[in-house]
Design an enzyme around this catalytic site. Structure first.
Site, PDB file in Angstrom:
ATOM      1  N   ASP A  95      -6.269   0.710   0.438  1.00 40.62           N
ATOM      2  CA  ASP A  95      -6.410   1.305   1.929  1.00 40.62           C
ATOM      3  C   ASP A  95      -7.724   0.608   2.310  1.00 40.62           C
ATOM      4  OD1 ASP A  95      -8.329   2.920   0.921  1.00 40.62           O
ATOM      5  OD2 ASP A  95      -7.258   4.584   2.252  1.00 40.62           O
TER       6      ASP A  95
ATOM      7  N   LYS B  68       0.894  -1.254   0.048  1.00 47.80           N
ATOM      8  CA  LYS B  68      -0.034  -0.107   0.197  1.00 47.80           C
ATOM      9  C   LYS B  68       0.822   1.163  -0.237  1.00 47.80           C
ATOM     10  CE  LYS B  68      -1.984   1.796   3.439  1.00 47.80           C
ATOM     11  NZ  LYS B  68      -2.838   1.870   4.683  1.00 47.80           N
TER      12      LYS B  68
END
Ligand code: SF4
Length: 212
Positions: free
Chosen positions: A140, A122
């Site tokens: 996310d 991420k």
């Protein structure tokens, strides 16, 4: 898959209309600053992170500055972002790796970034997309939730969701799409109380829990 791609294009089109600029709201001027800001943004608002980094980036100008910060000092400097002990540890370790293995420069590939202490896909995709112009889907908590509600993935695992979204969207749009999906998740398709009445995708949204 063909219909799914059409649906993804429709979603992307509505996101584009809602958030034409699709800027991330963290302030930074170098890849290192973006990396630090991204670590600080976990469980914290971007506005709060920006308040903290205003002073932080003046004090710590390089990876060795973070790596060599005295015990307790970095913690105090970032305390108001929450989870400050873990975040300080992550920043120190990652900065030490950057200083030792990359001559103080944040590396620009997924492989090198995810080899840094505490950096997952991420964070790596944020850095790649924003600082290096390499397309990537940032998954996310908002992207996990919204992509599921919109029926763009049946997976819950972030890496699998990343793969699913990559298969549905043109590569050049990966970064901007995920930035817009995060904004959409924050502003409209919220975890609790999605504002479905204002959602341009309401009629076609397949989520059974949408507010009618
Ligand atoms: Fe989210 Fe509601 Fe829009 Fe569906 S209709 S995408 S649940 S805001």
């Amino acid at each position: 898959m063909k219909d799914q791609k059409k649906w993804a294009a429709k979603v992307a089109g509505e996101f584009r209309k809602l958030y034409p600029k699709a800027d991330i709201s963290l302030d930074y001027s170098t890849p290192l600053e973006l990396l630090v800001a991204t670590i600080l943004s976990a469980q914290c608002t971007d506005a709060r992170v920006n308040l903290v980094t205003k002073a932080l980036f003046k004090k710590y100008r390089s990876a060795p500055d973070y790596a060599a910060s005295p015990a307790g000092e970095l913690e105090e400097d970032i305390r108001s972002t929450g989870f400050y002990q873990n975040k300080a540890k992550a920043i120190r370790q990652c900065a030490a790796d950057i200083a030792e293995k990359h001559g103080g420069k944040v590396p620009g590939t997924m492989e090198e970034l995810t080899a840094l202490s505490g950096v997952g896909r991420k964070t790596a995709n944020v850095i790649l997309g924003q600082a290096f112009g390499v397309p990537g889907i940032v998954v996310d908590t908002h992207v996990v939730r919204v992509s599921g509600r919109l029926g763009m993935t049946a997976n819950k695992n972030p890496e699998k969701i990343e793969q699913d979204l990559m298969a549905l969207l043109p590569k050049k749009d990966w970064s901007v799409f995920s930035t817009r999906m995060i904004l959409f998740g924050r502003n409209l398709c919220k975890a609790r109380g999605p504002i479905c009445g204002q959602c341009p995708l309401f009629d076609e949204c397949p989520w059974e829990g949408k507010a009618t």
